[in-house]
Motif scaffolding. Structure first.
Motif, mmCIF file in Angstrom:
data_model
loop_
_atom_site.group_PDB
_atom_site.id
_atom_site.type_symbol
_atom_site.label_atom_id
_atom_site.label_comp_id
_atom_site.label_asym_id
_atom_site.label_seq_id
_atom_site.Cartn_x
_atom_site.Cartn_y
_atom_site.Cartn_z
ATOM 1 N N CYS A 19 -13.349 7.958 4.578
ATOM 2 C CA CYS A 19 -13.470 8.486 6.082
ATOM 3 C C CYS A 19 -13.919 7.426 6.870
ATOM 4 O O CYS A 19 -14.243 7.641 8.038
ATOM 5 C CB CYS A 19 -14.144 9.870 6.196
ATOM 6 N N GLY A 20 -14.034 6.240 6.528
ATOM 7 C CA GLY A 20 -14.429 5.198 7.368
ATOM 8 C C GLY A 20 -13.538 4.708 8.567
ATOM 9 O O GLY A 20 -12.549 5.382 8.721
ATOM 10 N N GLY A 21 -13.719 3.425 8.543
ATOM 11 C CA GLY A 21 -12.902 2.782 9.558
ATOM 12 C C GLY A 21 -11.542 2.392 9.066
ATOM 13 O O GLY A 21 -10.674 2.405 10.047
ATOM 14 N N GLU A 22 -11.074 2.515 8.080
ATOM 15 C CA GLU A 22 -9.790 2.140 7.494
ATOM 16 C C GLU A 22 -9.221 3.380 7.038
ATOM 17 O O GLU A 22 -9.815 4.285 6.733
ATOM 18 C CB GLU A 22 -9.844 1.224 6.184
ATOM 19 N N GLY A 23 -7.964 3.679 7.520
ATOM 20 C CA GLY A 23 -7.258 4.880 7.176
ATOM 21 C C GLY A 23 -5.878 4.799 6.259
ATOM 22 O O GLY A 23 -5.863 3.969 5.578
ATOM 23 N N ALA A 24 -5.109 5.740 6.247
ATOM 24 C CA ALA A 24 -3.845 5.573 5.633
ATOM 25 C C ALA A 24 -3.072 4.535 6.131
ATOM 26 O O ALA A 24 -3.369 3.869 7.053
ATOM 27 C CB ALA A 24 -2.859 6.803 6.171
ATOM 28 N N GLY A 25 -2.422 3.873 4.914
ATOM 29 C CA GLY A 25 -1.729 2.785 5.367
ATOM 30 C C GLY A 25 -2.463 1.389 4.824
ATOM 31 O O GLY A 25 -2.230 0.123 5.011
ATOM 32 N N ASP A 26 -3.713 1.659 4.223
ATOM 33 C CA ASP A 26 -4.547 0.483 3.897
ATOM 34 C C ASP A 26 -3.698 -0.619 2.749
ATOM 35 O O ASP A 26 -3.995 -1.643 2.811
ATOM 36 C CB ASP A 26 -5.761 0.800 2.961
ATOM 37 N N ASP A 27 -2.831 -0.116 1.996
ATOM 38 C CA ASP A 27 -2.015 -0.860 0.925
ATOM 39 C C ASP A 27 -0.770 -1.420 1.677
ATOM 40 O O ASP A 27 -0.158 -1.796 0.879
ATOM 41 C CB ASP A 27 -1.729 0.229 -0.148
ATOM 42 N N ALA A 28 -0.380 -0.922 2.841
ATOM 43 C CA ALA A 28 1.022 -1.643 3.180
ATOM 44 C C ALA A 28 1.456 -3.055 3.162
ATOM 45 O O ALA A 28 2.391 -3.409 2.731
ATOM 46 C CB ALA A 28 0.986 -1.147 4.734
ATOM 47 N N PRO A 29 0.206 -3.747 3.534
ATOM 48 C CA PRO A 29 0.746 -5.304 3.078
ATOM 49 C C PRO A 29 0.758 -5.635 1.645
ATOM 50 O O PRO A 29 1.266 -6.573 1.521
ATOM 51 C CB PRO A 29 -0.457 -5.874 3.643
ATOM 52 N N ASP A 30 0.295 -4.927 0.968
ATOM 53 C CA ASP A 30 0.383 -4.862 -0.747
ATOM 54 C C ASP A 30 1.738 -4.705 -1.243
ATOM 55 O O ASP A 30 2.016 -5.052 -2.349
ATOM 56 C CB ASP A 30 -0.658 -4.195 -1.179
ATOM 57 N N ALA A 31 2.579 -4.212 -0.635
ATOM 58 C CA ALA A 31 3.891 -3.533 -0.846
ATOM 59 C C ALA A 31 4.923 -4.719 -1.508
ATOM 60 O O ALA A 31 5.386 -4.699 -2.868
ATOM 61 C CB ALA A 31 4.645 -2.747 -0.045
ATOM 62 N N GLN A 32 5.110 -5.835 -0.990
ATOM 63 C CA GLN A 32 5.709 -6.866 -1.451
ATOM 64 C C GLN A 32 5.158 -7.415 -2.798
ATOM 65 O O GLN A 32 5.825 -7.615 -3.716
ATOM 66 C CB GLN A 32 5.791 -8.058 -0.425
ATOM 67 N N ARG A 33 3.715 -7.724 -2.715
ATOM 68 C CA ARG A 33 3.057 -8.158 -3.976
ATOM 69 C C ARG A 33 3.395 -7.101 -5.146
ATOM 70 O O ARG A 33 3.584 -7.476 -6.246
ATOM 71 C CB ARG A 33 1.860 -8.505 -3.684
ATOM 72 N N THR A 34 3.063 -5.930 -4.985
ATOM 73 C CA THR A 34 3.369 -4.919 -6.019
ATOM 74 C C THR A 34 4.558 -4.789 -6.359
ATOM 75 O O THR A 34 4.781 -4.827 -7.677
ATOM 76 C CB THR A 34 2.636 -3.478 -5.381
ATOM 77 N N ALA A 35 5.623 -4.772 -5.524
ATOM 78 C CA ALA A 35 7.103 -4.828 -5.977
ATOM 79 C C ALA A 35 7.392 -6.218 -6.817
ATOM 80 O O ALA A 35 7.865 -5.997 -8.027
ATOM 81 C CB ALA A 35 8.037 -4.646 -4.707
ATOM 82 N N GLU A 36 6.819 -7.207 -6.582
ATOM 83 C CA GLU A 36 7.143 -8.429 -7.495
ATOM 84 C C GLU A 36 6.335 -8.475 -8.447
ATOM 85 O O GLU A 36 6.923 -8.726 -9.660
ATOM 86 C CB GLU A 36 6.605 -9.694 -6.517
ATOM 87 N N LYS A 37 5.122 -7.832 -8.631
ATOM 88 C CA LYS A 37 4.268 -7.897 -9.911
ATOM 89 C C LYS A 37 4.983 -6.876 -10.832
ATOM 90 O O LYS A 37 5.026 -7.204 -12.056
ATOM 91 C CB LYS A 37 2.853 -7.415 -9.428
ATOM 92 N N THR A 38 5.487 -5.941 -10.234
ATOM 93 C CA THR A 38 6.094 -4.874 -11.017
ATOM 94 C C THR A 38 7.510 -5.225 -11.592
ATOM 95 O O THR A 38 7.748 -5.152 -13.068
ATOM 96 C CB THR A 38 6.389 -3.566 -10.326
ATOM 97 N N ARG A 39 8.253 -5.869 -10.770
ATOM 98 C CA ARG A 39 9.531 -6.355 -11.378
ATOM 99 C C ARG A 39 9.496 -7.377 -12.409
ATOM 100 O O ARG A 39 9.972 -7.559 -13.403
ATOM 101 C CB ARG A 39 10.268 -7.107 -10.219
#
Length: 170
Positions: A19-39
């Motif tokens: 409930c601090g200063g960071e909220g939903a969407g904290d992982d948005a920048p990680d999407a590309q790295r996550t996809a590449e790692k999974t692929r």
């Protein structure tokens, strides 16, 4: 002094429960790295398992895509899912479990049996699932569920499937 302890306690609890200063969407920048790692993990693992069971046919060269995940009734994230199916093999289906375990562990997965015809593995925040039977074998690698805003979920899940480029059996 007592008031500062209360404030510190409230701040600690808020950060602990998200409930601090960071909220939903904290992982948005990680999407590309996550996809590449999974692929990458999926392609390598699918090829190793395919060679282990002496695959004669696949449904495709493998596909990866974003899928909705999170708590129902309102999903709150996206995860990358890579899948392929072995349709024919030189190894009898009764041996699939042992071969899948051996090949997955050789690729660094910690593998456990999830049922008589299912194995699951974990590695670097990814999940491998193998389901097999007389008709063939389905393999998938999934990322963790990324916490992203609803518009980012929509953008990711609207993307076309990726071809993983798993080499066809020779």
């Amino acid at each position: 002094m007592r008031r500062s302890r209360i404030v510190v306690g409230v701040v600690m609890m808020a950060s602990l429960f998200g409930c601090g200063g960071e909220g939903a969407g904290d992982d948005a920048p990680d999407a590309q790295r996550t996809a590449e790692k999974t692929r990458t993990a999926a392609s390598t693992t699918f090829e190793a398992i395919g060679q282990g069971v002496e695959a004669l046919g696949y449904t495709s060269t493998g596909a990866g895509r974003w899928a909705i995940c999170g708590q129902e009734p309102s999903p709150n994230g996206a995860q990358y899912v890579a899948e392929i199916a072995v349709t024919q093999s030189n190894v009898p289906p009764s041996k699939y479990g042992a071969v899948v375990r051996e090949q997955a562990e050789a690729q660094g997965w910690s593998v456990e049996e999830a049922g008589a015809d299912t194995l699951e593995g974990r590695k670097d925040g990814l999940t491998l699932r193998a389901q097999y039977g007389a008709a063939g074998m389905n393999l998938s690698v999934r990322s963790r569920c990324l916490d992203v805003p609803k518009d980012e979920i929509r953008r990711l899940t609207d993307q076309p499937k990726d071809d993983l480029g798993v080499a066809p059996p020779s």
